[in-house]
Design a protein around this motif. Sequence first.
Motif, PDB file in Angstrom:
ATOM      1  N   PHE A  34      40.066  36.969  44.197  1.00  0.00           N
ATOM      2  CA  PHE A  34      40.125  35.960  43.133  1.00  0.00           C
ATOM      3  C   PHE A  34      38.741  35.713  42.544  1.00  0.00           C
ATOM      4  CE2 PHE A  34      39.451  31.482  42.040  1.00  0.00           C
ATOM      5  CZ  PHE A  34      40.363  31.326  40.998  1.00  0.00           C
ATOM      6  N   ALA A  35      37.746  35.496  43.410  1.00  0.00           N
ATOM      7  CA  ALA A  35      36.390  35.190  42.941  1.00  0.00           C
ATOM      8  C   ALA A  35      35.781  36.369  42.193  1.00  0.00           C
ATOM      9  CB  ALA A  35      35.502  34.804  44.130  1.00  0.00           C
ATOM     10  N   ASP A  36      36.013  37.576  42.675  1.00  0.00           N
ATOM     11  CA  ASP A  36      35.448  38.756  42.033  1.00  0.00           C
ATOM     12  C   ASP A  36      36.003  38.938  40.631  1.00  0.00           C
ATOM     13  OD1 ASP A  36      33.833  41.213  42.158  1.00  0.00           O
ATOM     14  OD2 ASP A  36      35.767  42.241  42.104  1.00  0.00           O
ATOM     15  N   LYS A  37      37.302  38.708  40.471  1.00  0.00           N
ATOM     16  CA  LYS A  37      37.915  38.874  39.154  1.00  0.00           C
ATOM     17  C   LYS A  37      37.586  37.701  38.226  1.00  0.00           C
ATOM     18  CE  LYS A  37      41.633  41.762  40.900  1.00  0.00           C
ATOM     19  NZ  LYS A  37      40.984  42.969  40.347  1.00  0.00           N
ATOM     20  N   LEU A  38      37.368  36.533  38.819  1.00  0.00           N
ATOM     21  CA  LEU A  38      37.049  35.364  38.009  1.00  0.00           C
ATOM     22  C   LEU A  38      35.619  35.419  37.485  1.00  0.00           C
ATOM     23  CD1 LEU A  38      37.849  32.558  36.913  1.00  0.00           C
ATOM     24  CD2 LEU A  38      37.044  31.590  39.092  1.00  0.00           C
ATOM     25  N   PHE A  39      34.680  35.749  38.367  1.00  0.00           N
ATOM     26  CA  PHE A  39      33.261  35.692  38.008  1.00  0.00           C
ATOM     27  C   PHE A  39      32.633  37.061  37.767  1.00  0.00           C
ATOM     28  CE2 PHE A  39      33.999  31.912  40.735  1.00  0.00           C
ATOM     29  CZ  PHE A  39      33.784  30.931  39.769  1.00  0.00           C
ATOM     30  N   THR A  66      44.379  41.826  34.985  1.00  0.00           N
ATOM     31  CA  THR A  66      45.470  42.784  35.180  1.00  0.00           C
ATOM     32  C   THR A  66      45.408  44.009  34.267  1.00  0.00           C
ATOM     33  OG1 THR A  66      46.915  41.644  33.587  1.00  0.00           O
ATOM     34  CG2 THR A  66      47.030  40.923  35.894  1.00  0.00           C
ATOM     35  N   ARG A  67      44.630  43.937  33.195  1.00  0.00           N
ATOM     36  CA  ARG A  67      44.663  45.024  32.210  1.00  0.00           C
ATOM     37  C   ARG A  67      44.242  46.358  32.810  1.00  0.00           C
ATOM     38  NH1 ARG A  67      41.457  43.074  28.491  1.00  0.00           N
ATOM     39  NH2 ARG A  67      43.147  42.095  27.300  1.00  0.00           N
ATOM     40  N   GLY A  68      43.135  46.350  33.535  1.00  0.00           N
ATOM     41  CA  GLY A  68      42.624  47.607  34.082  1.00  0.00           C
ATOM     42  C   GLY A  68      43.556  48.230  35.099  1.00  0.00           C
ATOM     43  N   PHE A  69      44.033  47.436  36.036  1.00  0.00           N
ATOM     44  CA  PHE A  69      44.876  47.960  37.112  1.00  0.00           C
ATOM     45  C   PHE A  69      46.252  48.368  36.603  1.00  0.00           C
ATOM     46  CE2 PHE A  69      47.874  47.004  40.709  1.00  0.00           C
ATOM     47  CZ  PHE A  69      47.552  48.121  41.467  1.00  0.00           C
ATOM     48  N   LEU A  70      46.942  47.445  35.954  1.00  0.00           N
ATOM     49  CA  LEU A  70      48.294  47.735  35.497  1.00  0.00           C
ATOM     50  C   LEU A  70      48.309  48.715  34.332  1.00  0.00           C
ATOM     51  CD1 LEU A  70      50.019  44.218  35.696  1.00  0.00           C
ATOM     52  CD2 LEU A  70      50.078  46.098  37.352  1.00  0.00           C
ATOM     53  N   GLY A  71      47.271  48.668  33.510  1.00  0.00           N
ATOM     54  CA  GLY A  71      47.220  49.567  32.360  1.00  0.00           C
ATOM     55  C   GLY A  71      46.970  51.016  32.736  1.00  0.00           C
ATOM     56  N   SER A  72      46.440  51.236  33.933  1.00  0.00           N
ATOM     57  CA  SER A  72      46.121  52.605  34.352  1.00  0.00           C
ATOM     58  C   SER A  72      47.172  53.200  35.288  1.00  0.00           C
ATOM     59  CB  SER A  72      44.765  52.633  35.050  1.00  0.00           C
ATOM     60  OG  SER A  72      44.777  51.830  36.223  1.00  0.00           O
ATOM     61  N   ASP A  81      48.131  37.538  33.791  1.00  0.00           N
ATOM     62  CA  ASP A  81      46.790  37.185  34.279  1.00  0.00           C
ATOM     63  C   ASP A  81      46.810  35.873  35.058  1.00  0.00           C
ATOM     64  OD1 ASP A  81      45.739  39.460  33.166  1.00  0.00           O
ATOM     65  OD2 ASP A  81      44.880  38.465  31.408  1.00  0.00           O
ATOM     66  N   TRP A  82      47.432  34.850  34.478  1.00  0.00           N
ATOM     67  CA  TRP A  82      47.469  33.547  35.128  1.00  0.00           C
ATOM     68  C   TRP A  82      48.276  33.583  36.421  1.00  0.00           C
ATOM     69  CZ3 TRP A  82      44.838  29.143  34.569  1.00  0.00           C
ATOM     70  CH2 TRP A  82      44.081  28.987  33.413  1.00  0.00           C
ATOM     71  N   LEU A  83      49.406  34.257  36.407  1.00  0.00           N
ATOM     72  CA  LEU A  83      50.241  34.319  37.600  1.00  0.00           C
ATOM     73  C   LEU A  83      49.545  35.086  38.725  1.00  0.00           C
ATOM     74  CD1 LEU A  83      53.037  33.367  38.522  1.00  0.00           C
ATOM     75  CD2 LEU A  83      53.954  35.578  37.803  1.00  0.00           C
ATOM     76  N   PHE A  84      48.887  36.176  38.374  1.00  0.00           N
ATOM     77  CA  PHE A  84      48.174  36.980  39.362  1.00  0.00           C
ATOM     78  C   PHE A  84      47.020  36.193  39.973  1.00  0.00           C
ATOM     79  CE2 PHE A  84      44.887  40.337  40.224  1.00  0.00           C
ATOM     80  CZ  PHE A  84      45.495  40.846  41.362  1.00  0.00           C
ATOM     81  N   MET A  85      46.221  35.546  39.141  1.00  0.00           N
ATOM     82  CA  MET A  85      45.070  34.794  39.640  1.00  0.00           C
ATOM     83  C   MET A  85      45.506  33.571  40.450  1.00  0.00           C
ATOM     84  SD  MET A  85      42.309  36.399  38.902  1.00  0.00           S
ATOM     85  CE  MET A  85      40.900  35.274  38.799  1.00  0.00           C
TER      86      MET A  85
END
Length: 200
Positions: free
Chosen positions: A53-58, A77-83, A103-107
Motif C-alpha cells: 500500500f505504502a509503495d504504491k501510494l508514495f 492498477t494500470r501497470g499490473f492489470l494493463g500488462s 484503484d480505490w478498491l485495490f488500495m
Amino acid sequence: MSITPEHEERSSTTVPGRREPRVTAPRHARRATGGPALALLRIAMGLVFLWAFADKLFGLGYSTTTAGAWIHGGSPTRGFLGSVAVGPLASTFHSWAGTGWADWLFMAGLFCIGLALVAGVALRLTAVAGTVMLLLMWAAEWPLARFTSVGEATHSTHPIIDYHVIYALVLIALAATLAGDTWGLGRRWAAATGDRAWLR
C-alpha cells in the motif's frame, strides 16, 4: 504403582543396555509456543500488505517509482492489470486497469487487510477479502500458462501453487487459529462484535 504426570520429568536408575525414556516438553507448553509463532506470522503478513500500500501510494522506488505514485497521479492498477497477457480473464483485467473504482478498491483492500492483520482483528472477514484479492491476482498472472499470448515464456514455476495461493492459505489459517488473540486485539474485538461472528 505410581503414575508420573506428563509435565514432570521421569527419574529412574540407569540400567546398562536399557534406553532411558525420552523426556520432552509438556504438551501444553509446546502448544503455548504456537501463539507467538502465529502472531509473528500474522504481523509479518500484515506488513506485506501495508508495504505494498505504502509503495504504491508514495512511490518508494521498489515496485513503484516516485513518478508513478498514486499521490502524484499514478494508477496502482494500470501497470499490473494493463500488462496481463495470459489467462481467460486478460481482456477483463485490461478493462479494469487504471479505472478509479479499481484503484480505490485495490488500495483500500491493501490497507484494510494489512491493518487488520497487524492489529489482529476481523481475521475472518480479512481472510475472505484477502483470499478474493489474492485469487484475482493469481488469475491475472495465470501460472498454468507456460507462454504468454505473444509466445514469450511466463517463467511460471508451478501450474497452480504460487505465492498468492500460499498467502491466501496463511490468511485462512490465521483466522482459523484465532491468531489475533496473541499480541493483538482479537479478544477485545470478539467481545465488541458480540454475536456477529462473521466480523471476527
